[in-house]
Design a protein around this motif. Structure first.
Motif, mmCIF file in Angstrom:
data_model
loop_
_atom_site.group_PDB
_atom_site.id
_atom_site.type_symbol
_atom_site.label_atom_id
_atom_site.label_comp_id
_atom_site.label_asym_id
_atom_site.label_seq_id
_atom_site.Cartn_x
_atom_site.Cartn_y
_atom_site.Cartn_z
ATOM 1 N N ALA A 42 6.906 0.822 2.511
ATOM 2 C CA ALA A 42 5.661 1.153 3.202
ATOM 3 C C ALA A 42 4.527 1.276 2.184
ATOM 4 O O ALA A 42 3.411 0.803 2.411
ATOM 5 C CB ALA A 42 5.820 2.455 3.984
ATOM 6 N N GLN A 43 4.833 1.871 1.028
ATOM 7 C CA GLN A 43 3.810 2.013 -0.008
ATOM 8 C C GLN A 43 3.406 0.655 -0.580
ATOM 9 O O GLN A 43 2.227 0.379 -0.789
ATOM 10 C CB GLN A 43 4.342 2.917 -1.127
ATOM 11 N N GLN A 44 4.401 -0.192 -0.814
ATOM 12 C CA GLN A 44 4.096 -1.526 -1.351
ATOM 13 C C GLN A 44 3.244 -2.318 -0.364
ATOM 14 O O GLN A 44 2.292 -3.002 -0.742
ATOM 15 C CB GLN A 44 5.391 -2.271 -1.669
ATOM 16 N N LEU A 45 3.603 -2.237 0.913
ATOM 17 C CA LEU A 45 2.836 -2.953 1.934
ATOM 18 C C LEU A 45 1.413 -2.413 1.997
ATOM 19 O O LEU A 45 0.449 -3.187 2.119
ATOM 20 C CB LEU A 45 3.515 -2.820 3.296
ATOM 21 N N SER A 46 1.285 -1.102 1.908
ATOM 22 C CA SER A 46 -0.041 -0.512 1.977
ATOM 23 C C SER A 46 -0.890 -0.950 0.770
ATOM 24 O O SER A 46 -2.076 -1.258 0.911
ATOM 25 C CB SER A 46 0.119 1.007 2.041
ATOM 26 N N THR A 47 -0.270 -1.013 -0.396
ATOM 27 C CA THR A 47 -0.983 -1.507 -1.578
ATOM 28 C C THR A 47 -1.458 -2.941 -1.386
ATOM 29 O O THR A 47 -2.609 -3.282 -1.665
ATOM 30 C CB THR A 47 -0.063 -1.412 -2.819
ATOM 31 N N LEU A 48 -0.574 -3.789 -0.869
ATOM 32 C CA LEU A 48 -0.944 -5.193 -0.646
ATOM 33 C C LEU A 48 -2.071 -5.320 0.368
ATOM 34 O O LEU A 48 -3.024 -6.076 0.172
ATOM 35 C CB LEU A 48 0.257 -5.968 -0.110
ATOM 36 N N HIS A 52 -5.784 -6.839 -0.117
ATOM 37 C CA HIS A 52 -6.293 -7.902 0.748
ATOM 38 C C HIS A 52 -7.642 -7.491 1.331
ATOM 39 O O HIS A 52 -8.609 -8.267 1.319
ATOM 40 C CB HIS A 52 -5.294 -8.193 1.873
ATOM 41 N N HIS A 53 -7.724 -6.260 1.800
ATOM 42 C CA HIS A 53 -8.963 -5.771 2.397
ATOM 43 C C HIS A 53 -10.084 -5.740 1.356
ATOM 44 O O HIS A 53 -11.211 -6.170 1.620
ATOM 45 C CB HIS A 53 -8.731 -4.374 2.993
ATOM 46 N N GLU A 54 -9.760 -5.268 0.173
ATOM 47 C CA GLU A 54 -10.760 -5.178 -0.893
ATOM 48 C C GLU A 54 -11.336 -6.556 -1.242
ATOM 49 O O GLU A 54 -12.537 -6.713 -1.424
ATOM 50 C CB GLU A 54 -10.082 -4.543 -2.113
ATOM 51 N N ARG A 89 -14.111 -11.613 8.019
ATOM 52 C CA ARG A 89 -14.766 -10.700 7.079
ATOM 53 C C ARG A 89 -15.748 -9.794 7.799
ATOM 54 O O ARG A 89 -15.806 -8.583 7.523
ATOM 55 C CB ARG A 89 -15.480 -11.507 5.989
ATOM 56 N N ASP A 90 -16.525 -10.354 8.718
ATOM 57 C CA ASP A 90 -17.513 -9.546 9.437
ATOM 58 C C ASP A 90 -16.853 -8.367 10.127
ATOM 59 O O ASP A 90 -17.353 -7.253 10.097
ATOM 60 C CB ASP A 90 -18.251 -10.398 10.479
ATOM 61 N N VAL A 100 -10.967 3.477 9.012
ATOM 62 C CA VAL A 100 -9.732 2.749 8.665
ATOM 63 C C VAL A 100 -8.624 3.738 8.317
ATOM 64 O O VAL A 100 -7.488 3.635 8.799
ATOM 65 C CB VAL A 100 -9.972 1.790 7.468
ATOM 66 N N GLN A 101 -8.989 4.730 7.508
ATOM 67 C CA GLN A 101 -7.989 5.713 7.098
ATOM 68 C C GLN A 101 -7.550 6.584 8.267
ATOM 69 O O GLN A 101 -6.363 6.857 8.442
ATOM 70 C CB GLN A 101 -8.537 6.572 5.959
#
Lengths: 499, 499
Positions: A42-48, A52-54, A89-90, A100-101
């Motif tokens: 779950a942590q790895q997915l959240s990092t990815l 991606h979002h960034e 992106r928009d 988001v959080q």
């Protein structure tokens, strides 16, 4: 000029690779992940997903995309790539980080509360978490923006371009027709028995058969694979790396239909045009159109008589003892039996869309804030009675059955109905375009259909919105007409009634 | 203040997650990746590695790390985390981007040329690519910086803190001793036969046995797994997600030793302290120390008589036909047979380190630019004759056998020898610390050894450099003494000679 598009393309490929890796991590989670690694994954997915979002909301990407607008020296495909990415992106930019959080936290709580509520069979345990998710989704929809109908902003995330104003009349009319038909089929003089009940089918043999089906469909097993998982799914890591899963149970042949279903998704993912690989065009334009491909293979092909003219003898040879006393006609009737039932995922082709309309109507009311959550279980049960004539004995088999709302996913359910309607329209066009299609299916020739779908749907990718793509192929957009013609003919004949 | 360390910790976790995902993508590549997805996966891996590098060299990370230096309000562990990351970042920052790209290209060409050269058995086809790799590695070593011995800068990447000045005397002395012993064993009056040759062992049974071994070792199969691959490896995606692979061949029991070997690596990865998860401390301090754990289980445990006192009856029960006429003593002798041979990966415990020293000596000369590449095959063959008394009949079985140089990897081979030496020192200490150890092994009790290793090596992670860690446990640093004592006793007895 070229260099700006080159920079854009590099970023597109990077985003696409990250999506593929998210797909890999999620696939592995459902297939091979060690039991104790759930939190680490779950942590790895959240990092990815964070990366991606960034990269997606990066202002430089915004500049490169803005640069493309109105340019005449870019190809149609280049402009389409930019257009799709601008859309994505928009939406991402519009949602504040705090929301988001808050959503991520509410989703996690929602899942937890739902599991607990299901276990104890008490909707009330789920209600506060669902309320919170609704508040946040309304906020998110307002952040995305809409013309008064908040639900449109959520629908857009799954079915770009679709609107309630367009969808609602189609689903309402479909609902009324189906309610009437379900009632008629239940009192039809000819009733259908399930001759498969209680029989056993060795799971290793099912597995081998499912792989044979994939091969016969033209799914490239060197550019994809099938594995086992509890909840079947398909995941396109890249068009050369498409992963399907199926579940196997000794007491059922469901794995074969699951394989046809996921295989339909898989053919779509493998069919994108090589020139579009690692760009936003190597995507289906909507979840509904994607679902049309799985439904087409599972139902219009896989529950049809032509298909089983070829495969029933194969099946019988695979299970000589279990099927010794079963005739093909009784088998085909059994796999098409219509029964109002409580659980959507087990529903037949006639009742399935009523389950969907039920959820669509309720979530529309919820997002509009026109239905107090305390009344949701009863609103569910009331529609179950009205649509299907049955009452859930408890919430576990009623309002608590699906995971989607627990995850705060509103706007997704309609794509299942759209998938069924688009599938019927596409299949009806395919039958006209390929005159020998059904005779071919009866000889086990599945690839001409795949090739036709590849040309007209898969290879086109995301060049056009879903409904426009369907219109280009079939000559008409969203309609329930072809679907009803299909049901009328198939089930009218099966049950000996006029629908 | 706290907020700076918090920011640092977030980045540490992100970097660690990216490493885990690189591990997943690489693991999948060797186990389940569809055939046609090789290029897509290479691109995805390159994207991930690029992101990891970008986040690592990020100037803000540099500032956060600089902030930690000399602080007295951070814990020892926090300071150690920062120290390890500073080391890694400093190296990454020092290499110019152009050199990174040139190296990546040269590695790809190197692999291609090596494959071609092996196929055609012509070293000359590989020479230009190897020359280019050497030029770039020398350049890289100079960019990293060193005190005159370029090789040190490369060694540092695998064995932080180790230097040629420290390593060379140990390996040279080891070499001389082993050369003498190999000669003596070959002329020993008692010779050892390979009683396993030509026998068949069902691969499904081998697979089940290998899983049992892992379980007996205390490898947690809920926090890791074993799969099949052509080249066995282990990969720690996270301490709760450790993946091992083994290869299975009907004509050999090698899978069992592979499992013990990879299982040894796996225990290390699972044994990091939970407080260190997702930080630079949840790492082995060197490849050599990591290798000591695999060698310890594979050889010091897995080729020992105590181990087989318990497992030989198990093995015989698993293969009642294949092993009907084999006695335990003959079996244990067979798996310890010493034979000078051409291929490193098949070498026994006595000759193995000579293969390593050969490569170490040659790559030291190459990096120093003291050996023209045209002379490399003959330099190889000359050492094979001098060390082992045999001459490779062709380059495929000589200088072209390993993949490491084809990938431009110099400085890695010594870690294999270090692993053997550290393993012997640790095992000898464990025997003293756990008086009933060998009697326990003879009853199949492997977990006391695992627990001892966990406490003294695994859970310590990267708190100290490898040699210091070993010194803390054994009372001495790098030495060949324990290893030679072990060989002397074991092989002296087996061959009936005094070594």
């Amino acid at each position: 000029m070229d260099t700006t598009f080159d920079a854009l393309l590099v970023r597109m490929k990077e985003l696409r690779d990250l999506n593929g890796l998210i797909g890999l991590a999620a696939w592995d989670q459902e297939t091979y992940l060690p039991l104790k690694a759930a939190e680490a994954r779950a942590q790895q997915l959240s990092t990815l997903q964070g990366l991606h979002h960034e990269r997606l909301v990066d202002p430089r990407l915004g500049e490169w995309l803005a640069w493309t607008e109105g340019r005449t020296d870019l190809s149609d495909d280049q402009l389409a790539m930019a257009r799709v990415l601008i859309q994505e992106r928009d939406r991402a930019v519009k949602v504040p980080r705090a929301l988001v959080q808050a959503l991520a936290e509410a989703q996690s709580r929602g899942l937890h509360a739902w599991r607990q509520a299901r276990k104890e069979n008490r909707f009330e345990l789920f209600r506060p978490a669902l309320e919170r998710l609704l508040v946040l989704r309304r906020e998110q929809a307002d952040a995305y923006g809409h013309d008064g109908e908040r639900y449109d902003a959520l629908l857009e995330g799954f079915e770009p371009g679709m609107r309630v104003a367009r969808l609602d009349p189609v689903l309402s009319s479909l609902r009324d027709t189906l309610i009437a038909w379900v009632a008629r089929l239940q009192t039809a003089p000819r009733q259908v028995l399930d001759v498969l009940q209680g029989r056993r089918f060795d799971t290793d043999v099912q597995w081998r058969l499912s792989l044979r089906l994939l091969e016969d469909m033209g799914f490239d097993l060197e550019a994809g694979r099938q594995d086992k998982s509890i909840h079947p799914f398909s995941s396109g890591l890249h068009p050369t790396d498409v992963r399907l899963t199926t579940g196997l149970e000794e007491g059922s042949l469901a794995s074969l239909f699951t394989t046809l279903h996921e295989g339909g998704h898989g053919l779509y993912e493998q069919g994108f045009h090589p020139a579009h690989y690692r760009t936003p065009l190597a995507n289906a334009p909507s979840m509904g159109l994607h679902e049309s491909q799985s439904r087409l293979w599972e139902n219009l092909v896989g529950r049809g008589r032509p298909f089983w003219s070829h495969y029933f003898p194969v099946l019988r040879e695979a299970f000589p003892q279990s099927l010794a006393d079963v005739e093909m006609e009784a088998f085909v009737a059994s796999i098409n039996r219509v029964t109002p039932s409580l659980i959507r995922v087990d529903a037949d082709e006639v009742t399935y869309n009523l389950h969907i309309v039920l959820r669509y109507e309720l979530e529309l009311l919820l997002i509009r804030d026109e239905l107090p959550l305390a009344d949701l279980p009863e609103a569910w049960n009331e529609r179950m009675r009205r649509f299907l004539g049955i009452t859930p004995p408890d919430d576990r088999q009623g309002v608590l059955q699906d995971i989607h709302w627990a995850w705060g996913e509103f706007g997704y359910f309609p794509t299942y109905a759209l998938g069924n309607l688009y599938a019927a329209s596409l299949f009806s066009t395919a039958r006209r375009a390929l005159p020998g299609l059904e005779q071919g299916l009866a000889r086990g020739e599945l690839r001409p259909l795949r090739d036709w779908l590849r040309t007209h749907v898969h290879a086109e990718g995301y060049r056009l919105p879903a409904e426009e793509r369907v219109r280009q192929v079939t000559g008409e957009g969203l309609t329930d007409e072809d679907f009803l013609v299909y049901l009328r003919s198939k089930f009218g004949e099966l049950y000996g009634v006029k629908l």
